[in-house]
Write a protein that holds these residues in place. Structure first.
Motif, mmCIF file in Angstrom:
data_model
loop_
_atom_site.group_PDB
_atom_site.id
_atom_site.type_symbol
_atom_site.label_atom_id
_atom_site.label_comp_id
_atom_site.label_asym_id
_atom_site.label_seq_id
_atom_site.Cartn_x
_atom_site.Cartn_y
_atom_site.Cartn_z
ATOM 1 N N ILE A 243 0.835 -1.206 0.000
ATOM 2 C CA ILE A 243 0.000 0.000 0.000
ATOM 3 C C ILE A 243 0.870 1.255 0.000
ATOM 4 O O ILE A 243 0.555 2.245 -0.660
ATOM 5 N N VAL A 244 1.970 1.180 0.734
ATOM 6 C CA VAL A 244 2.854 2.340 0.866
ATOM 7 C C VAL A 244 3.462 2.745 -0.473
ATOM 8 O O VAL A 244 3.580 3.938 -0.785
ATOM 9 N N SER A 245 3.826 1.766 -1.270
ATOM 10 C CA SER A 245 4.563 2.065 -2.506
ATOM 11 C C SER A 245 3.805 3.011 -3.427
ATOM 12 O O SER A 245 4.404 3.830 -4.120
ATOM 13 N N GLY A 246 2.470 2.900 -3.442
ATOM 14 C CA GLY A 246 1.687 3.760 -4.310
ATOM 15 C C GLY A 246 1.726 5.220 -3.889
ATOM 16 O O GLY A 246 1.888 6.126 -4.721
ATOM 17 N N ALA A 247 1.588 5.452 -2.581
ATOM 18 C CA ALA A 247 1.544 6.838 -2.090
ATOM 19 C C ALA A 247 2.846 7.581 -2.344
ATOM 20 O O ALA A 247 2.850 8.769 -2.667
ATOM 21 N N VAL A 248 3.957 6.887 -2.175
ATOM 22 C CA VAL A 248 5.255 7.551 -2.296
ATOM 23 C C VAL A 248 5.878 7.380 -3.678
ATOM 24 O O VAL A 248 7.077 7.652 -3.884
ATOM 25 N N GLY B 115 -2.168 2.331 5.110
ATOM 26 C CA GLY B 115 -2.516 3.706 4.735
ATOM 27 C C GLY B 115 -1.806 4.758 5.569
ATOM 28 O O GLY B 115 -1.338 5.774 5.039
ATOM 29 N N TRP B 116 -1.723 4.544 6.880
ATOM 30 C CA TRP B 116 -1.050 5.553 7.728
ATOM 31 C C TRP B 116 0.449 5.538 7.516
ATOM 32 O O TRP B 116 1.109 6.585 7.588
ATOM 33 N N ALA B 117 1.026 4.374 7.264
ATOM 34 C CA ALA B 117 2.445 4.336 6.900
ATOM 35 C C ALA B 117 2.661 5.071 5.587
ATOM 36 O O ALA B 117 3.652 5.800 5.416
ATOM 37 N N VAL C 237 -1.419 7.832 -5.713
ATOM 38 C CA VAL C 237 -2.516 6.976 -6.191
ATOM 39 C C VAL C 237 -3.752 7.021 -5.309
ATOM 40 O O VAL C 237 -4.703 6.272 -5.530
ATOM 41 N N GLY C 238 -3.757 7.848 -4.276
ATOM 42 C CA GLY C 238 -4.912 7.895 -3.382
ATOM 43 C C GLY C 238 -4.908 6.798 -2.320
ATOM 44 O O GLY C 238 -5.949 6.482 -1.732
ATOM 45 N N ALA C 239 -3.729 6.244 -2.037
ATOM 46 C CA ALA C 239 -3.650 5.102 -1.113
ATOM 47 C C ALA C 239 -4.047 5.469 0.319
ATOM 48 O O ALA C 239 -4.667 4.665 1.024
ATOM 49 N N VAL C 240 -3.700 6.681 0.734
ATOM 50 C CA VAL C 240 -4.021 7.085 2.114
ATOM 51 C C VAL C 240 -5.533 7.155 2.293
ATOM 52 O O VAL C 240 -6.086 6.685 3.296
ATOM 53 N N SER C 241 -6.220 7.724 1.306
ATOM 54 C CA SER C 241 -7.677 7.839 1.398
ATOM 55 C C SER C 241 -8.345 6.474 1.299
ATOM 56 O O SER C 241 -9.246 6.151 2.074
ATOM 57 N N VAL C 242 -7.910 5.675 0.346
ATOM 58 C CA VAL C 242 -8.537 4.363 0.146
ATOM 59 C C VAL C 242 -8.298 3.467 1.363
ATOM 60 O O VAL C 242 -9.236 2.898 1.924
ATOM 61 N N HIS C 243 -7.054 3.343 1.768
ATOM 62 C CA HIS C 243 -6.726 2.339 2.778
ATOM 63 C C HIS C 243 -6.745 2.903 4.195
ATOM 64 O O HIS C 243 -7.254 2.255 5.112
ATOM 65 N N GLY C 244 -6.194 4.101 4.369
ATOM 66 C CA GLY C 244 -6.163 4.672 5.712
ATOM 67 C C GLY C 244 -7.543 5.137 6.151
ATOM 68 O O GLY C 244 -8.108 4.632 7.132
ATOM 69 N N VAL C 245 -8.109 6.080 5.416
ATOM 70 C CA VAL C 245 -9.372 6.700 5.810
ATOM 71 C C VAL C 245 -10.525 5.687 5.735
ATOM 72 O O VAL C 245 -11.302 5.540 6.688
#
Lengths: 434, 434, 434
Positions: free
Chosen positions: A136-141, A199-201, A341-349
């Motif tokens: 999940i982290v790889s997409g955000a960064v 998501g938070w990571a 990629v919106g990973a924080v919103s999809v997975h974290g939130v």
């Protein structure tokens, strides 16, 4: 979490060839075998989610960074499988030290009362979960993080950050409950344990590494379009498929309980797609492709915690809300943080929402404040632990190795600089900043 | 090999509808049913490897030959399914003539002591294996081999070359052992039987058809880049997924024995990816994408023979060595032979390594010289038979039909000349020779 | 159809954790559990066909409409899952009003004699079938149909058109037979019920919406090439995979009956590929890629009705004929109707052929005129109902919302106008009209 482990003490289940007819098979033994078949096939589906993540992340980012994204996704599971085998599994499922951390079972050295075959099966299923959290982290960064720095973080989250929180919420396989588990925290398949942690990571990483070159002009976020919506869509379909294994496989038992879970997973994703499409249509005037795709994932994340505890009607509601939530969350977050990629919103939130929904709509005990309270504690604990530690780890990595490639190389693309490669050497491409 | 066949003599297992409650089901019958479900689902996963091979081979070659590669892959299984049904299955699993060749069971005309339903199941599982062996060849000889010539070879390997060796190593389903089987040759899921056979046939093909135009300049190999790394990566993920069916499905029994196999398959692939990435990083200064992708496949091929006989720790070692081996093998081979996708190194060389590793690390009897001796005999026999016969067959085909398209048409691309088609008619592409 | 439903009355099958050893499991209970595992995994495979359809339709159309196609495919299952839950399921499987329409069971409000878990399972399996029928239409009307108009039709076919015909042919789950079912109509997995229904609705849509700009010049059909044959091929492989779940899963019972079905599905597809390739080779001088890919699908559609009733040899014949038929059907249809991906020929025409073949080659009662007569009645009823109603619905939609985007916007591509998006913003593309 204990309920999810089947005791598989009988080891006489070795069924080979000619002896089968002679042997007196019992129904218990066949059910055990069925549990193996189910759990292993479910693990295969979860494994396949890695392909889904890879395609989503490749599709939603630019062509010049595609090889880099793929390498990160491939190594999340490639190196991650080994990291979870040697370190993570023991921390997550070993005999727990006061509900805070597992201390044995490294490299399957402890198996408790289980047969070694069941330990293999359980490990395989959990290892593909761990790989999900990491990836999940790889997409955000994406598109600016150095490969070596990312690889170190990927191994740390798989070996330590994810397993520690997992041990709190799901407890030891052998002896002792995690502290969150002890409170009655509901997170059947991991809205919080896997998705919010990922998501938070991802949020911590996106903050520490900073936005991509060109993302903000005068402080205003610019749209950086992904280079292949078809690949992203394929990834979403693959993730949806894999999620049936993720949620229904979390029973680790092949019985009638998988039916509700599979159905809820199906309906919540459909509702997430519908919610996201409608809300994007209303707010922008057009049904947005990327938002709808993320709506499917939002719906899936949103039902993961409560997939075994909600009725189908509430699964639809949980998914619908997640689809709407992801749209607004992405808009809000983008003002300050560049999540490619919106990973924080999809997975974290949506992971947090799903965990809350599992408490709110818990069949048989709905809107119970004390259940909701525990869910909120779990959501907060996941954020504090994961965001905090991940932030520190990213900062520490940045001190030793530069976390991001420098701006000029970033503009050239990470593929050339980091891997001496091009994803599409024959095609003429433009810069990709709209 | 006998151990892998379950006797399914009872035919009272037909469970329909309303009668189910009335019938007194036995645990044996349910276990039989579970074996069907497991084997058929595993066969579906193995079938899906065809998609993986197609994407890997398309991705690692140039856009102008993409339709041609796809047609070859599609017909490997399309025509191959019929060739194995009418001819190959009988040669491989029919009553064996002295351990050298099967002589009955064509079009399932013989079923021995098995029920017809089990024969259907077993055939389906074996047919998708046969298609795998065939499709390995298409990658190595890609981008210059004529479609009609390739199609003839594909049918011959599926109908004859692969089944003959298979009958040596895995023996008859009905009556008699293969000669290699009789020696105690260990090749659980086919490192040698499927992968080396595919790999050595690919080597013969690559030698006979000769290198692609532009591959060697003054005798020095040039890099010809593939046109889509994302599709190649997707293919690798699909193959990894399918391999769980390939290895664990080879039990054809849904019981606890599948756990170790699935886990070994998972870990060896991760180790293969890690080994290949690290060695490419050390030797070229950058972690190489294509090498890492091939490292995953190398790890998978390297555990295929020993997946049921090795402990997880040795599975990791087998995969790690395979990942390193594939890197050096590709560099060495490229000096003389043009293998467009690295199929000979991945399947031939790592297949041999996997077969050796199954002997070296055989749980309970490690480093036993006589076991290792038999493994070496099997490895040598596979090479001599497959390379020898394939070389002859390719030469014979070349006498009748030109095996390769002429140089000018090759430069234009096989898609236009062979299929009057373009894979990407809307995109501007460059020549693709770096 | 009754034969396909297993009565799952015993609800004591809840197997949790520690209690398993204590409980006296019966073989019946374990078989029930196996049926759940099988049906749910089969449903997952059928679900994955949505990815296959999306890739086939994206690949066979132009890049400028790729986001639009994806949105349509995603919402076929996204919104369709909800439409079938709230409306379609009850119409299809509810207590039937005289064999013409179901009247209860909406949102699973009725479950008859079944356990609620089995209702969840059965619904999930049937919902992914419904999504298949809907998504067939999107391909035929691609590249010129407005998204909002399409979405309305997609919901109507999933909620009403498909379920009504389904109730005729497969009858109620609870009480009463459909009128076609009562006649003895054979359509095991839906050559007519799913594929012809999808295909004839697609035909109505293609006629009402009219041909794409540039399709006909002086009344002569022009070839409009698809933009990515590799994605189309991937889609075909995914569909082939999913079809094993589609056909063999239609037993909803994990027993030996799935073996013949899986094998027939495999062989018919191979024969379809072979037939289509050979006929295209003979008639155009080159083995055609797009025709061969459609040949696989034709073979699959052609065996869907008879997959449980034909011997493998006749399955090969059914597939071979389908592969040849699809080639000529596409050529003939193209003279008058613009079907962007060949959906009418693949699903409508070959669905009719498959239904006829199921009667012609019915094992144990071959070439029986009265069986054939019933099959023809079913084929005709499907055409009259589906084409007639779909034609009216499309016309009605067109009165309220324009069914197609105007010519200038169509030339710019639907992605820009309908979704403000580009599928491949970085790549330079040409017009795509050959």
């Amino acid at each position: 979490m204990k309920l999810r482990y089947k005791l598989l003490l009988c080891s006489l289940a070795v069924l080979f060839a000619d002896s089968v007819q002679a042997q007196d098979l019992t129904a218990d033994t066949v059910q055990d075998n069925l549990n193996y078949v189910w759990t292993i096939l479910a693990a295969c589906l979860v494994f396949f989610m890695q392909a889904g993540f890879a395609m989503v992340e490749v599709g939603f980012t630019r062509a010049k960074n595609a090889v880099n994204i793929i390498m990160k996704n491939m190594m999340d599971v490639g190196a991650g499988s080994l990291a979870f085998y040697f370190v993570g599994f023991g921390i997550m499922f070993g005999t727990t030290a006061g509900g805070w951390i597992g201390t044995d079972g490294f490299a399957l050295s402890t198996i408790g009362d289980y047969s070694i075959e069941w330990s293999y099966t359980f490990f395989f299923f959990q290892a593909v979960f761990a790989a999900t959290a990491a990836t999940i982290v790889s997409g955000a960064v994406a598109e600016r993080t150095a490969f070596n720095a990312y690889l170190i973080f990927s191994i740390i989250i798989t070996a330590v950050i994810y397993p520690v929180f997992g041990s709190w919420a799901w407890g030891s396989l052998f002896n002792g409950s995690g502290w969150l588990e002890g409170l009655g925290f509901i997170d059947f398949a991991g809205s919080t344990v896997v998705h919010s942690v990922g998501g938070w990571a991802a949020l911590a990483g996106a903050i520490v590494v900073g936005p991509r070159v060109g993302k903000y002009v005068d402080g205003k976020p610019q749209t950086i379009k992904g280079h292949s919506i078809p690949l992203a869509a394929l990834g979403v379909f693959i993730l949806w498929l894999g999620w049936f294994g993720f949620n229904a496989g979390s029973t680790t038992t092949g019985d009638t309980s998988i039916a509700l879970i599979a159905l809820n997973t199906f309906l919540a994703a459909g509702a997430g797609a519908s919610g996201a499409m409608i809300i994007s249509w209303f707010s922008t005037g057009k049904p947005d492709g990327a938002v709808t795709l993320n709506g499917v994932l939002a719906g899936l994340v949103g039902i993961t915690a409560g997939c075994a505890n909600l009725t189908p009607g509430f699964a639809i509601i949980a998914g619908l809300v997640a689809g709407i939530l992801v749209h607004y969350s992405m808009i809000l977050l983008e003002k300050k943080v560049d999540d490619a990629v919106g990973a924080v919103s999809v997975h974290g939130v949506c992971g947090a929402w799903g965990t809350l929904a599992a408490g709110l709509f818990n069949t048989g005990d709905m809107f119970n404040p004390s259940i909701i309270g525990v869910q909120l504690i779990g959501i907060a604990a996941a954020f504090l632990w994961t965001f905090g530690v991940s932030y520190l780890v990213f900062k520490l990595i940045d001190l030793v190795i530069p976390l991001r490639v420098n701006g000029h190389l970033e503009e050239m693309g990470l593929d050339l600089h980091e891997h001496d490669a091009e994803a599409y050497p024959e095609f003429s491409t433009a810069a990709g900043i709209a």
